[in-house]
Design a protein around this motif. Structure first.
Motif, PDB file in Angstrom:
ATOM      1  N   ALA A 132      36.409  53.147  34.518  1.00  6.92           N
ATOM      2  CA  ALA A 132      36.650  51.810  33.985  1.00  6.92           C
ATOM      3  C   ALA A 132      37.750  51.098  34.759  1.00  6.92           C
ATOM      4  O   ALA A 132      37.650  49.904  35.075  1.00  6.92           O
ATOM      5  CB  ALA A 132      37.013  51.894  32.502  1.00  6.92           C
ATOM      6  N   VAL A 133      38.825  51.810  35.084  1.00  8.92           N
ATOM      7  CA  VAL A 133      39.935  51.221  35.831  1.00  8.92           C
ATOM      8  C   VAL A 133      39.486  50.851  37.243  1.00  8.92           C
ATOM      9  O   VAL A 133      39.762  49.745  37.732  1.00  8.92           O
ATOM     10  CB  VAL A 133      41.128  52.192  35.870  1.00  8.92           C
ATOM     11  CG1 VAL A 133      42.192  51.697  36.850  1.00  8.92           C
ATOM     12  CG2 VAL A 133      41.726  52.356  34.480  1.00  8.92           C
ATOM     13  N   ALA A 134      38.789  51.748  37.911  1.00 13.43           N
ATOM     14  CA  ALA A 134      38.341  51.479  39.281  1.00 13.43           C
ATOM     15  C   ALA A 134      37.372  50.300  39.316  1.00 13.43           C
ATOM     16  O   ALA A 134      37.465  49.426  40.202  1.00 13.43           O
ATOM     17  CB  ALA A 134      37.677  52.726  39.863  1.00 13.43           C
ATOM     18  N   GLU A 135      36.469  50.248  38.373  1.00  8.35           N
ATOM     19  CA  GLU A 135      35.481  49.166  38.330  1.00  8.35           C
ATOM     20  C   GLU A 135      36.162  47.821  38.068  1.00  8.35           C
ATOM     21  O   GLU A 135      35.841  46.814  38.714  1.00  8.35           O
ATOM     22  CB  GLU A 135      34.455  49.455  37.237  1.00  8.35           C
ATOM     23  CG  GLU A 135      33.374  48.393  37.089  1.00  8.35           C
ATOM     24  CD  GLU A 135      32.418  48.733  35.967  1.00  8.35           C
ATOM     25  OE1 GLU A 135      32.339  47.947  34.994  1.00  8.35           O
ATOM     26  OE2 GLU A 135      31.764  49.794  36.063  1.00  8.35           O
ATOM     27  N   ALA A 136      37.112  47.799  37.154  1.00  6.90           N
ATOM     28  CA  ALA A 136      37.800  46.548  36.825  1.00  6.90           C
ATOM     29  C   ALA A 136      38.630  46.050  38.002  1.00  6.90           C
ATOM     30  O   ALA A 136      38.676  44.844  38.286  1.00  6.90           O
ATOM     31  CB  ALA A 136      38.687  46.753  35.604  1.00  6.90           C
ATOM     32  N   MET A 137      39.300  46.955  38.701  1.00  4.85           N
ATOM     33  CA  MET A 137      40.119  46.554  39.838  1.00  4.85           C
ATOM     34  C   MET A 137      39.258  46.057  40.994  1.00  4.85           C
ATOM     35  O   MET A 137      39.631  45.105  41.690  1.00  4.85           O
ATOM     36  CB  MET A 137      41.005  47.719  40.277  1.00  4.85           C
ATOM     37  CG  MET A 137      42.063  48.090  39.244  1.00  4.85           C
ATOM     38  SD  MET A 137      43.146  49.450  39.755  1.00  4.85           S
ATOM     39  CE  MET A 137      44.049  48.682  41.094  1.00  4.85           C
ATOM     40  N   ALA A 138      38.106  46.661  41.178  1.00  2.65           N
ATOM     41  CA  ALA A 138      37.212  46.202  42.234  1.00  2.65           C
ATOM     42  C   ALA A 138      36.653  44.815  41.902  1.00  2.65           C
ATOM     43  O   ALA A 138      36.593  43.932  42.762  1.00  2.65           O
ATOM     44  CB  ALA A 138      36.071  47.200  42.427  1.00  2.65           C
ATOM     45  N   ALA A 139      36.274  44.619  40.653  1.00  2.00           N
ATOM     46  CA  ALA A 139      35.678  43.345  40.243  1.00  2.00           C
ATOM     47  C   ALA A 139      36.640  42.187  40.416  1.00  2.00           C
ATOM     48  O   ALA A 139      36.246  41.076  40.801  1.00  2.00           O
ATOM     49  CB  ALA A 139      35.210  43.428  38.794  1.00  2.00           C
ATOM     50  N   THR A 140      37.927  42.425  40.155  1.00  3.45           N
ATOM     51  CA  THR A 140      38.935  41.361  40.225  1.00  3.45           C
ATOM     52  C   THR A 140      39.655  41.305  41.568  1.00  3.45           C
ATOM     53  O   THR A 140      40.576  40.510  41.750  1.00  3.45           O
ATOM     54  CB  THR A 140      39.974  41.543  39.099  1.00  3.45           C
ATOM     55  OG1 THR A 140      40.511  42.867  39.170  1.00  3.45           O
ATOM     56  CG2 THR A 140      39.330  41.335  37.735  1.00  3.45           C
ATOM     57  N   GLU A 141      39.262  42.172  42.482  1.00  4.25           N
ATOM     58  CA  GLU A 141      39.798  42.208  43.841  1.00  4.25           C
ATOM     59  C   GLU A 141      41.303  42.473  43.865  1.00  4.25           C
ATOM     60  O   GLU A 141      42.068  41.823  44.573  1.00  4.25           O
ATOM     61  CB  GLU A 141      39.470  40.907  44.591  1.00  4.25           C
ATOM     62  CG  GLU A 141      37.973  40.662  44.735  1.00  4.25           C
ATOM     63  CD  GLU A 141      37.639  39.405  45.532  1.00  4.25           C
ATOM     64  OE1 GLU A 141      38.568  38.601  45.798  1.00  4.25           O
ATOM     65  OE2 GLU A 141      36.455  39.224  45.869  1.00  4.25           O
ATOM     66  N   VAL A 142      41.728  43.460  43.087  1.00  5.08           N
ATOM     67  CA  VAL A 142      43.142  43.832  43.081  1.00  5.08           C
ATOM     68  C   VAL A 142      43.360  45.270  43.557  1.00  5.08           C
ATOM     69  O   VAL A 142      44.507  45.727  43.604  1.00  5.08           O
ATOM     70  CB  VAL A 142      43.775  43.650  41.676  1.00  5.08           C
ATOM     71  CG1 VAL A 142      43.640  42.214  41.213  1.00  5.08           C
ATOM     72  CG2 VAL A 142      43.164  44.606  40.653  1.00  5.08           C
ATOM     73  N   ALA A 143      42.293  45.966  43.920  1.00  4.12           N
ATOM     74  CA  ALA A 143      42.427  47.366  44.334  1.00  4.12           C
ATOM     75  C   ALA A 143      43.298  47.503  45.581  1.00  4.12           C
ATOM     76  O   ALA A 143      43.968  48.518  45.773  1.00  4.12           O
ATOM     77  CB  ALA A 143      41.047  47.983  44.586  1.00  4.12           C
ATOM     78  N   GLY A 144      43.324  46.481  46.412  1.00  2.00           N
ATOM     79  CA  GLY A 144      44.088  46.542  47.658  1.00  2.00           C
ATOM     80  C   GLY A 144      45.584  46.613  47.468  1.00  2.00           C
ATOM     81  O   GLY A 144      46.309  46.989  48.392  1.00  2.00           O
TER      82      GLY A 144
END
Length: 289
Positions: free
Chosen positions: A138-150
């Protein structure tokens, strides 16, 4: 509803998905007072699974107050609010957190938590349940969707306003509830990320969630919402599909600014632009502020 028992914890009911088109939340005749002033007075609106509902209206109209009432965070002086088929006040705070996720206008933290940890806070309601196993995904998916994983490792306090807004949205998405209540999620964002946020709203609705979003940009509301609720004078003055609700007369009266409404030449979506031939100073307000 499924019931879970956790050692040392109060038994909680896990939510079941609301059928497509079913009411996820509903405000009926809600009255909310701030001191002696009625911020809302007889406001009614329903939120259905599988749709994006945009709340629009001028500053001070009561949009954020209505959102807080729909979230069960604000008890009305009169009227009722139901979430998941039950009066909002009958749910405990932990039970509410399993059913709706709320994005406030501002996101502030007193400690410099890394971005990834801030997003992971959205998973706290599911601790000790069978859905705790979804945390990492859930955390990985949410960060990818909002473009904050970087910038997952950067402290939240070091981010720009727009970056903070996207991290706060990622936390809400990671919560994975069937009802999302977002208060001005595009206010601090540039054009690209405004579109990104509204596309996410549409994706969540397509997946069966009910999404309520407070917006000032009528163009975004017209392009992405299934229904709009125009909040004015403490009530919902009109509600329905944007093409039916966004008329020049209504919007001109509500905003006290003459507007012109045109269909987009390709999509037919209503385009609302100020009519700059006049100032709007002489337009009467049916509900004075």
């Amino acid at each position: 509803m499924g019931v879970i028992g956790v050692f040392g914890r109060r038994t909680r009911e896990l939510p079941e998905a609301v059928p497509h088109g079913g009411l996820a939340a509903e405000a009926d005749g809600v009255r909310v007072l701030r001191g002696r002033r009625a911020v809302l007075d007889g406001a009614s609106v329903g939120v259905r699974a599988g749709e994006v509902l945009a709340l629009v209206g001028p500053n001070g109209a009561g949009k954020s107050t209505l959102l807080a009432a729909l979230a069960g965070d604000l008890a009305p002086a009169a009227g009722s609010v139901r979430i998941g088929g039950r009066a909002a006040g009958e749910w405990s705070a932990p039970e509410l957190a399993l059913r709706r996720a709320v994005l406030p206008q501002t996101a502030e933290l007193s400690f410099p938590f890394p971005v990834a940890e801030v997003v992971r806070m959205g998973r706290a309601p599911w601790a000790g349940t069978v859905r705790e196993a979804e945390d990492a995904a859930a955390v990985a998916e949410a960060m990818a969707a909002t473009e904050v994983a970087g910038f997952a490792a950067r402290p939240f306090s070091a981010l720009s306003g727009g970056e903070r807004a996207r991290v706060a949205l990622a936390r809400v998405l990671a919560q994975r509830t069937g009802l999302l209540l977002l208060d001005e999620p595009t206010a601090a964002l540039d054009l690209r990320h405004q579109e990104l946020v509204l596309r996410i709203c549409r994706e969540r609705a397509a997946a069966g969630d009910a999404v309520v979003v407070v917006l000032h940009d009528l163009g975004l509301a017209a392009a992405y919402a299934d229904r709009v609720g125009v909040v004015h004078g403490g009530t919902v003055a009109a509600a329905g599909p944007p093409a039916e609700v966004f008329g020049a007369e209504l919007l001109g009266r509500v905003y006290r600014q003459p507007v012109e409404v045109f269909p987009h030449p390709r999509t037919g979506v209503p385009l609302v632009v100020p009519d700059r031939r006049t100032t709007g100073a002489d337009i009467p307000s049916k509900h004075p502020a």
